[in-house]
Scaffold this motif. Structure first.
Motif, PDB file in Angstrom:
ATOM      1  N   THR A 760       0.830  -1.191   0.000  1.00 16.61           N
ATOM      2  CA  THR A 760       0.000   0.000   0.000  1.00 16.61           C
ATOM      3  C   THR A 760       0.868   1.246   0.000  1.00 16.61           C
ATOM      4  N   SER A 857      -6.393  -3.205   1.943  1.00 18.25           N
ATOM      5  CA  SER A 857      -6.396  -3.166   0.489  1.00 18.25           C
ATOM      6  C   SER A 857      -7.528  -2.285  -0.010  1.00 18.25           C
ATOM      7  N   SER A 860      -6.839   1.400   0.965  1.00 19.25           N
ATOM      8  CA  SER A 860      -5.719   1.907   0.200  1.00 19.25           C
ATOM      9  C   SER A 860      -6.163   2.384  -1.175  1.00 19.25           C
ATOM     10  N   VAL A 861      -7.018   1.609  -1.810  1.00 24.50           N
ATOM     11  CA  VAL A 861      -7.511   2.025  -3.127  1.00 24.50           C
ATOM     12  C   VAL A 861      -8.243   3.353  -2.998  1.00 24.50           C
ATOM     13  N   HIS A 864      -5.361   6.077  -1.991  1.00 24.30           N
ATOM     14  CA  HIS A 864      -4.205   6.316  -2.848  1.00 24.30           C
ATOM     15  C   HIS A 864      -4.362   5.785  -4.256  1.00 24.30           C
ATOM     16  N   GLY A 865      -5.456   5.117  -4.518  1.00 23.62           N
ATOM     17  CA  GLY A 865      -5.606   4.528  -5.833  1.00 23.62           C
ATOM     18  C   GLY A 865      -5.738   5.603  -6.898  1.00 23.62           C
ATOM     19  N   ASP A 866      -5.429   5.259  -8.152  1.00 22.71           N
ATOM     20  CA  ASP A 866      -5.661   6.247  -9.199  1.00 22.71           C
ATOM     21  C   ASP A 866      -7.129   6.202  -9.603  1.00 22.71           C
ATOM     22  N   GLU A 869      -8.609   2.862 -10.668  1.00 23.64           N
ATOM     23  CA  GLU A 869      -8.770   1.877  -9.599  1.00 23.64           C
ATOM     24  C   GLU A 869      -9.973   2.208  -8.730  1.00 23.64           C
ATOM     25  N   LYS A 870     -10.082   3.485  -8.421  1.00 25.81           N
ATOM     26  CA  LYS A 870     -11.201   3.884  -7.575  1.00 25.81           C
ATOM     27  C   LYS A 870     -12.532   3.606  -8.270  1.00 25.81           C
TER      28      LYS A 870
END
Lengths: 1222, 134
Positions: A760, A857, A860-861, A864-866, A869-870
Motif C-alpha cells: 500500500t 487493500s 488503500s484504493v 491512494h488509488g488512481d 482503480e477507484k
C-alpha cells in the motif's frame, strides 16, 4: 406497560388522541401505523430519530389529567394497540368509578399515582424479572458508571472504590470503577471534571508503588501514559481485583477465553458487604478456587466450596496439628498452618465413610474419614461440624465411585541392578509408605520432600510422579478417555501431526527405548492424542522431549495424563504457539536473578544470556541441557515442588558460574560456560548405563569440566534460594505476563505492518494506527458481543499467521467504514448499504469476516488509488448484489469473482477461469459487441466535448492500464438496477465536499450519458438474442456464445456444463435480473424483446423514461452521437432541480411497471460496461478531480481515535475534559 | 593485509525444523556427525577459530529455529552440502566468512538485512534425509 407516573408537557403536539374520558386519554404517535403518514408523520418520525425518543418503540400512551389542570401525567405506554387497549380497559373498569368518589383533585392525582406504582410493584414481584443478586446501592453505581462513561449494558461493573487520581500534581478525589473490560475514573470537583477510561487490554504494567509522597499508590501504565491512583480505603483489595481483571484481559488476548460469569457460584451466606456485586463475589471465589487448586494440584474444573480451621491427627508423630480443611466438590484437602508440616489430599472417590465421632473435652467435635485403602483420618476442632459433614455427604452422593484406577504394584523394572544405593532408596520409600500411607491420600510431609530430593527410585518414579502432579486424579476420573482419544486421533493429519512426526526421532535419541519403533509409536500416540485433546496447544517442540522421558517411567496412558498436568496446570501456557508461559517465566527468572545474584545481573543483561539460554531450561525442565539421568532428578523435584524448584536450580546454575560469567567477553562465551557446566552435571546414584550427552559427545576440546553432582546441586539450590515462595512467583508471573503479552501484541503489529507496507501507499505509522483501530474494533466486539452469529472471540486465533489473527465482521466494519473511509456518506441508511457492499467486495473468501490485509487493500484504493482503480472499485461494489440476504450464493460467488484483482498477493493479472464459470458465464456473449463499438462511441463523445483534459486522462488511462485491460473486459456488466444503485452511491458521496454542486452536476451528466449508452447497447443485445433464439437448443446457444468471443473462457463453460442441468437452473438464478431466469422465463422474455424490437419507440420511453425528447424515438446505433448530447442536457436540467432529493429521479424508474410485469427486473437488457462507466466519468472534470484527489488518511485516523476513546457516542466528546489512554 | 587482529563473525543458521541445522553446525565446528540429535529448543551455540585469507577469525555459529525464511536475493552462493559426509561444509562456511569480511569493508553502516548466504533447502533436506537413513 405501566410506567412510573411522569409529567409531560405537551399533550397534543405530536400525538393524536384516540380515546378520552374525564381523567385519561389514550394517544397514538403521529405518523405511526398508517402506511404513508403524510408530511406530519414524516416530520415526527424524523424528530423521534433525532431525539432518539422512546416513542419510536412505544407509539401508544395513556395520559392522566385532572379535568381542571393543564398538567399531564404519563402512566402507561405500549408498543401495540392491543397492549394499550388492555390497560385502557382496566382503567375504565377499575379506576374510573373510584375516582369519582374523590372531591379533591390532588387526592385523585395522589391516588392514581399510588395505584399505578402499586401495579408496577406488583408486576415486578410476580414476574421477578430476573434474579439479580446485586444490591440496590450497587445497581445505582452501575447506572452511574454506564452514564458517566457511556458504557453499554454488556459492560459489567465489578466494583468501585473511592480514591484519588493524580492529574499532574493535583490529586482528584473521585471514584474508581473497575469493570470487566475497563478501568474508569471519574471525579467532579469545583466545577472541574476528570474522567479516565482505559481498557484492561491496553495495560502494560500494573504496580503497587510506594513513594515518600504516596505511601500507597497504584500505578497503571499503558503504552502512552502512566496513571497514579492513591488514597485507597483498602489498597490490597483494590489492587488484587485490578490484577485479576487485567489478567482476564490478558487471557483474552492470549487465548481468547472470553470472560464468562460463573452462574453456578455457590450461594454464600449473605453477610457480604452491601456494595459488593455478584460479579465481585464470583471473581473472589474464582481466585480462591484457583489458589486452592494450585496448592493441591487439583484438576482444572475443581471449585472450592469452603474451608475451615481444624486439627488433624497425624499418627506418624502422634500429634494433633493445626491447619485448614478445604472442601470442594470432589476433594477434601488439608494443609497445616506451618506449611511444610503436613498436607493431605483425599479425593471423595476414595472415601468410604465420613462420621462424626464422639466429642470430648480433649478432642472437640471430631470427624473421621475413612478411605478405600483402609486409611482413616481424624479431624477435630471443627467449628461448623454438622454443616460440614452434611456438605461432605452431599458431595459424596454426587460422586460416582468408579473404581477404575488400580495400579498393579510396581516391580516391572528388572531389579537385576541390585545396586546398594538404589536398594536403599527403595527401602526408604517403603518405610515412608508404611509410615505415611500409600496412594493419593498419603500424608505429605517434610520427610516426603526429603526423600524426593534424594531422587525417587527408578521403579517408583511413574507412580509418584502421577501422585505428586495430581495427574492421578484426572486419570482416575476419566477412564477410557485416552484410548478414545488415540482412536479418534488415529489417521488424522494436520500441522501438529506433521511436526510431531518430524520430531519423534529427535526426542530422546540417546535412549535405547526410542531407538525402536515400539517406543517411537508410543511417543507418537501420546503426542498426537494430546494435540487432539487441546488444539490450542497442538504440538510444540520440547513437548516431545518431556513426553519421551515421561514414557520411560510411566505407562502410555499415565504419560498422557502427566503431559496434561504439565501443559495445563504445572507449566501454564508454556507450549502454546508463542511459548508465552516460558517467556513469562524467563522474565520472572531475570527478575529473580536481579534480586538473588545481583553481582551478575548487569553483565548478564549485556550478554543477553538469560534470555537465549534459559528458554530451553524452562521448556524442557533441563531435560535437553543436562545428561538424562541427572535431569530426571530435576523432574522428580519439579513434580513435587512445582516450578519453584526450576527457578532455584536455574539461579543456582548462574550462581555456581559467577566468576566465569563475569569474565566472559561475549554472550557466546557465556553460553559455552553454562553449556559445559550443565553437561557435566551427573547422577552418581544412577543405575542406568551412562548415556553420553550431546555436548560431551561432540566437544572434546580442552579439559573436561569437573563433574557436578545433581543431588548436591539440588540441595544447595534449596539452601541458597529455597526461600522463594510459590505465591511470590505467581505474583511475578502476573507482572511478566502483562509485559510479554503486550510485547507480543506489539511484535504482531509490527510484523503485520511490515508485511503489508509494501502493498500500500500508507506509511508505517498510518498502518500502525489503522491496525490499532482495527484491533480495537475486534476487541470491542469481543467485550460486548457482535451481531450474534459468529462469536467474535472465536475469530481471534493466535495460532494463525499474524495477518489473520484479528478479523472483523460487517457490523464492526460499518463503524470503521464511516469513520475512516472517504466515500462514506453522511446519510446513515445509505452508508450502511455502501458499507455492506464494500464489505462484500473485501471479503474474499466469503466467510463474512475480513482481515486486516483485506481491510487495508480496500482503504488503500480509496485513499491512494488512481482514478481507474477507484472507479473500478466503485463499479465492482455495485455488481455485487446489495441486499442479498435472500441470495447469499450469488453474493458469495460475486465476491469469489473479484477475489483476484483486489488482492495483490493472489493477483496474477487474470482472474482464473474457473471462477468465472460459476457466476458470470452468462454475461460473456454480450461482451463482444460492446467492446467493439464502445471505443467508437467514446471517441465521438469526446470529439464533441473538445476538452483537452479528458484526452489527457484517457491517454493516461490507456497507457497505465493496458495490461489491466484484459481483466477490465472481464468485469461483468451493470444492469439497470445495479446502475441505479451506483448512481445513488455517487449522489451520496459528495454531500460534504466543497465542490458539492459541481459534482452533482457532473454526476447528472455522467449518469444520463450512461443511461443512453445502456439504451444503445440494448439494440445490440437484441439482435444477439435473436441469434441465440434461432438456435434450437438453449444449452448449445449458451456454449456457443463464449466460443464466439475468441474463446476467452472456454474452460469455464465446460465447467458449468459439467455441473449438470438441474444445478444449472438454480445456479442461473442468483445472478439477478441481468440474466434470464430459467428456461421458461427466458422464452417469454424473448418474445417480449421481439415485441420491443418491432417498436423501438416503446423501448425508448419505457426504459429510459427520463428522456422525453423525441430524439430517442429515431434512435439507432448510428445516431447515438446526437442522442448523447441532447439527452444529457435534458437530464442535467432535470437533475439539477431534483438533486437534493437524490433518489427520486432514478428511483422512479424502479417503480414504473415494465414489460411483462416482472417487478424485480427493470429492463433486462439494459446494461453498461465498466469501460463505458469509466469513459463517461472521464468526461467530467469535477468528477475526475474528485476521484484523482488522494485522500489523507492521517486526519481521519486521528478523528477516529478521538471518537473511539470516548467509548460510545452517547457522550459528546467536547463536554468533558477527558484524559484518555490506550 | 590491513590487519592481523582477530575478527569475530557471527553466523546464524535458520531454517525449518528438522532440516539439519545442528548437524551442519556440528560438522563444521567439531567435524562430527551424530544421528542422535535432539530437537534444538531455543538456540544452540558453538565457536570455532578459523583462518580466512590470513586473518584469524572466530566464528560463532548459532543454530536458531526460525518460523519463516525471509527474503532470498539473487546471486547468493549456493552449496550442496552434506553434514553427514562432510561434503562442502567447510567450503560453505569459508565463503560465508569471506563474504562477511568483504562486507565489513564495504558496508560500515548497520544494515538491517545484510546479504544472506543461502544454503539452499535441498542440500539441507538431503542432509537430514541421509541422517535418517543410517
Amino acid at each position: 406497560m405501566w410506567v412510573h407516573p411522569e409529567e409531560v408537557l405537551q399533550a397534543s403536539a405530536l400525538w393524536i388522541t384516540e380515546r378520552a374520558n374525564p381523567y385519561f386519554i389514550l394517544q397514538k404517535r403521529k405518523g405511526h401505523g398508517d402506511g404513508r403518514g403524510g408530511l406530519a408523520g414524516l416530520l415526527v418520525g424524523t424528530l423521534d430519530v433525532v431525539l432518539d425518543s422512546s416513542a419510536r418503540v412505544a407509539p401508544y400512551r395513556i395520559l392522566y389529567q385532572t379535568p381542571d389542570s393543564l398538567i399531564y401525567w404519563i402512566i402507561a405506554h405500549g408498543c401495540s394497540r392491543k397492549e394499550i387497549t388492555e390497560h385502557w380497559e382496566w382503567l375504565e373498569q377499575n379506576l374510573l368509578q373510584t375516582l369519582s368518589i374523590f372531591e379533591n383533585e390532588n387526592d385523585i392525582t395522589t391516588f392514581v399515582k399510588g395505584k399505578v406504582q402499586g401495579i408496577i410493584a406488583e408486576y415486578n414481584k410476580n414476574h421477578d424479572v430476573k434474579e439479580d443478586d446485586d444490591t440496590d446501592k450497587f445497581k445505582e453505581a452501575i447506572c452511574t458508571f454506564r452514564k458517566l462513561f457511556g458504557m453499554p449494558e454488556e459492560e459489567k461493573l465489578v466494583n468501585y472504590y473511592s480514591c484519588s487520581y493524580w492529574k499532574g500534581h493535583v490529586p482528584r478525589q473521585g471514584w474508581l470503577y473497575l469493570s470487566i473490560n475497563h478501568i474508569c475514573f471519574y471525579s467532579y470537583l469545583l466545577g472541574k471534571e476528570a474522567k479516565l477510561v482505559i481498557r484492561w487490554a491496553d495495560i502494560t504494567q500494573l504496580e503497587k508503588s510506594a513513594t515518600l509522597l504516596l505511601p500507597d499508590a497504584v500505578k497503571v501504565s499503558t503504552r502512552v501514559a502512566e496513571h497514579v491512583f492513591s488514597v485507597f480505603l483498602n489498597i490490597n483489595e483494590t489492587f488484587k481485583l485490578m490484577e485479576q481483571l487485567a489478567n482476564i484481559a490478558m487471557r483474552q488476548l492470549l487465548d481468547n477465553e472470553g470472560f464468562e460469569q460463573d452462574r453456578s457460584l455457590p450461594k454464600l451466606k449473605r453477610k457480604t458487604p452491601k456494595k459488593v456485586s455478584a460479579l465481585k463475589r464470583d471473581l473472589d471465589a474464582r481466585a480462591k478456587s484457583e489458589r486452592y487448586r494450585a496448592l493441591f494440584r487439583l484438576p482444572k474444573d475443581e471449585k472450592l466450596d469452603g474451608h475451615t480451621g481444624c486439627t488433624l491427627w497425624t499418627p506418624f508423630n502422634k500429634m494433633h496439628i493445626l491447619g485448614q480443611m478445604f472442601v470442594s466438590t470432589n476433594y477434601i484437602c488439608f494443609t497445616s498452618k506451618e506449611e511444610t508440616l503436613c498436607s493431605l489430599i483425599i479425593p471423595l472417590r476414595e472415601v468410604t465413610i465420613v462420621e462424626k465421632a464422639d466429642s470430648s473435652n480433649f478432642l472437640p467435635s471430631p470427624v473421621s474419614i475413612s478411605t478405600k485403602n483402609r486409611m482413616t483420618f481424624l479431624f477435630a476442632n471443627l467449628k461448623d461440624r454438622d454443616f460440614l459433614v452434611q456438605r461432605i455427604s452431599d458431595f459424596l452422593q454426587q460422586t460416582t465411585s468408579k473404581i477404575y484406577f488400580e495400579r498393579e504394584t510396581t516391580g516391572s523394572v528388572n531389579s537385576s541392578d541390585d545396586e546398594a544405593k538404589e536398594f536403599l532408596k527403595e527401602q526408604a520409600w517403603k518405610n515412608h509408605i508404611t509410615e505415611y500411607g500409600q496412594g493419593v491420600c498419603m500424608y505429605r510431609t517434610e520427610k516426603t520432600k526429603d526423600l524426593v530430593l534424594k531422587g525417587i527410585p527408578e521403579n517408583m518414579r511413574g507412580e509418584l510422579w502421577l501422585l505428586f502432579s495430581g495427574a492421578i486424579n484426572e486419570m482416575a476420573t476419566h477412564p477410557g478417555y485416552y484410548e478414545d482419544l488415540v482412536e479418534k486421533s488415529m489417521g488424522k493429519y494436520n500441522l501438529a501431526t506433521e511436526e510431531i512426526e518430524r520430531d519423534l526421532h529427535r526426542s530422546l535419541p540417546e535412549h535405547p527405548a526410542f531407538q525402536n519403533e515400539m517406543g517411537i509409536a508410543a511417543l507418537r500416540r501420546v503426542l498426537t492424542a494430546y494435540a487432539f485433546r487441546n488444539p490450542n496447544i497442538g504440538y510444540c517442540q520440547a513437548m516431545n522431549i518431556v513426553t519421551s522421558v515421561l514414557l520411560l517411567y510411566a505407562k502410555e496412558e499415565e504419560a498422557f495424563w502427566l503431559l496434561v498436568a504439565l501443559c495445563e496446570r504445572m507449566l501454564p501456557d508454556y507450549y502454546n504457539t508463542r511459548v508465552v508461559g516460558a517467556l513469562v517465566d524467563q522474565g520472572v527468572f531475570e527478575e529473580l536473578a536481579r534480586e538473588y545474584v545481583p553481582e551478575l545481573y548487569d553483565c548478564m543483561q549485556d550478554l543477553g544470556v538469560i534470555s537465549t539460554i534459559s528458554l530451553s531450561w524452562f521448556l524442557t525442565l533441563f531435560l535437553s541441557v543436562m545428561p538424562f539421568e541427572s535431569a530426571v532428578v530435576v523432574v522428580d523435584c519439579f513434580f513435587y515442588e512445582g516450578i519453584k524448584v526450576i527457578f532455584q536450580l536455574a539461579l543456582n546454575v548462574l550462581h555456581a558460574n559467577i566468576h566465569q560469567l563475569l569474565g566472559a567477553k561475549d554472550d557466546g562465551e557465556a553460553m559455552t560456560v553454562l553449556g559445559r557446566y550443565l553437561d557435566s552435571v551427573t547422577n552418581k546414584d544412577s543405575t542406568l548405563p551412562p548415556i553420553p550427552h550431546l555436548h560431551s559427545l561432540l566437544t572434546d576440546d580442552g579439559d573436561p569440566h569437573p563433574e557436578v553432582d545433581i543431588f548436591k546441586l539440588v540441595r544447595s539450590s534449596y539452601e541458597k534460594f529455597g526461600s522463594i515462595r510459590a505465591d511470590v512467583i505467581e505474583q511475578m508471573r502476573f507482572k511478566q505476563r502483562l509485559r510479554v503479552i503486550q510485547t507480543i501484541e506489539d511484535t504482531t503489529k509490527r510484523n503485520v505492518v511490515r508485511t503489508i507496507v509494501t502493498e500500500t501507499a500508507f506509511s508505517i505509522d498510518e498502518l500502525e494506527e489503522l491496525y490499532v483501530l482495527f484491533k480495537e474494533e475486534h476487541l470491542t466486539s469481543c467485550y460486548w458481543g457482535g451481531t450474534g452469529g459468529s462469536n467474535p472471540t472465536e475469530r481471534h486465533d493466535p495460532s494463525l499467521p499474524y495477518l489473520e489473527q484479528y478479523r472483523i465482521d460487517l457490523e464492526q466494519f460499518r463503524g470503521l467504514f464511516s469513520l475512516l473511509f472517504p466515500w462514506a456518506p453522511v446519510n446513515g441508511a445509505h452508508a450502511d448499504l455502501l458499507a455492506l457492499r464494500f464489505f462484500r467486495l473485501l471479503d474474499h473468501n466469503g466467510d463474512s469476516l475480513i482481515n486486516f490485509r483485506e481491510f487495508i487493500s480496500g482503504l488503500s484504493v480509496l485513499c491512494h488509488g488512481d482514478l481507474t482503480e477507484k472507479l473500478k472499485l466503485l463499479y465492482k461494489m455495485h455488481v455485487i448484489p446489495g441486499k442479498c440476504q435472500e441470495e447469499p450464493d450469488s453474493a458469495f460467488e460475486a465476491t469469489q469473482y473479484f477475489f483476484e484483482d483486489i488482492t495483490p498477493e493472489t493477483s496474477n493479472g487474470r482472474p482464473c477461469p474457473r471462477q468465472h464459470a460459476r457466476g458470470y458465464t452468462m454475461f460473456t456473449p454480450q461482451i463482444v459487441p460492446f467492446s467493439l463499438y464502445s471505443p467508437l462511441m467514446l471517441t465521438r463523445a469526446l470529439c464533441k466535448l473538445h476538452t483537452p483534459d479528458y484526452r489527457h486522462y484517457l491517454r493516461l488511462w490507456n497507457q497505465g492500464t493496458k495490461n489491466k485491460l484484459d481483466n477490465m473486459k472481464d468485469l461483468p456488466k451493470l444492469n439497470q438496477s445495479q446502475f441505479i444503485e451506483l448512481c445513488k452511491t455517487l449522489y451520496n458521496m459528495f454531500s460534504e465536499d466543497a465542490q458539492e454542486q459541481e459534482l452533482y452536476h457532473a454526476t447528472a451528466t455522467v449518469t444520463s450519458l450512461l443511461l443512453e449508452m445502456g439504451e444503445v447497447g440494448k439494440l445490440f443485445c437484441h439482435s444477439k438474442d435473436q441469434e441465440e433464439q434461432d438456435q434450437d437448443d438453449p444449452e448449445e446457444a449458451k456454449t456457443s456464445g463464449p466460443a464466439q468471443d475468441g474463446g476467452t473462457k472456454p474452460e469455464g463453460v465446460f465447467q458449468q456444463r459439467g455441473q449438470g442441468e438441474g444445478k444449472e437452473e438454480s445456479q442461473a438464478r442468483p445472478c439477478g435480473p441481468a440474466k434470464r431466469d430459467g428456461r421458461g422465463e427466458q422464452l417469454s422474455a424473448m418474445e417480449e424483446i421481439r415485441l420491443e424490437d418491432s417498436s423501438p419507440k416503446d423501448t425508448g420511453t419505457s426504459s429510459s423514461m427520463l428522456i422525453s425528447d423525441d430524439e430517442t424515438k429515431d434512435d439507432t446505433s448510428m445516431s447515438s452521437y446526437s442522442v448523447l448530447s441532447g439527452g444529457s442536457h435534458e437530464l442535467d436540467d432535470k437533475l439539477h432541480c431534483e438533486d437534493i432529493n437524490d433518489d427520486t429521479v432514478l428511483v422512479r424508474s424502479e417503480n414504473r411497471p415494465h414489460g411483462g410485469g416482472n417487478g424485480t427486473s427493470i429492463d433486462k437488457d439494459w446494461a453498461i460496461t465498466f469501460e463505458q462507466f469509466l469513459a463517461s466519468v472521464l468526461t467530467e472534470q469535477a468528477l475526475v478531480l474528485y476521484f484523482e484527489k488522494p485522500v489523507e488518511v492521517a486526519a481521519r485516523i486521528t478523528n477516529a481515535k478521538n471518537v473511539r476513546k470516548v467509548g460510545c457516542s452517547l457522550l459528546s466528546a467536547s463536554d468533558y475534559e477527558i484524559s484518555l489512554s490506550g | 593485509m590491513t590487519s592481523r587482529k582477530k575478527v569475530l563473525l557471527k553466523v546464524i543458521i535458520l531454517g525449518d525444523s528438522g532440516v539439519g541445522k545442528t548437524s551442519l553446525m556440528n560438522q563444521y565446528v567439531n567435524r562430527k556427525f551424530s544421528n542422535q540429535y535432539k530437537a534444538t529448543i531455543g538456540a544452540d551455540f558453538l565457536t570455532k577459530e578459523v583462518m580466512v585469507d590470513d586473518r584469524l577469525v572466530t566464528m560463532q555459529v548459532t543454530t536458531k529455529r526460525a518460523q519463516a525464511w525471509c527474503q532470498s536475493k539473487n546471486n547468493i552462493p549456493y552449496f550442496e552440502t552434506s553434514a553427514k559426509e562432510a561434503i562442502n561444509v567447510e567450503q560453505a562456511f569459508q565463503t560465508i566468512a569471506r563474504n562477511a569480511l568483504k562486507q565489513e569493508t564495504e558496508v560500515e553502516l548497520y544494515n538491517e538485512f545484510p546479504e544472506p548466504i543461502k544454503l539452499d533447502r535441498n542440500d539441507r533436506a538431503k542432509t537430514s534425509a541421509e541422517a535418517c537413513t543410517c
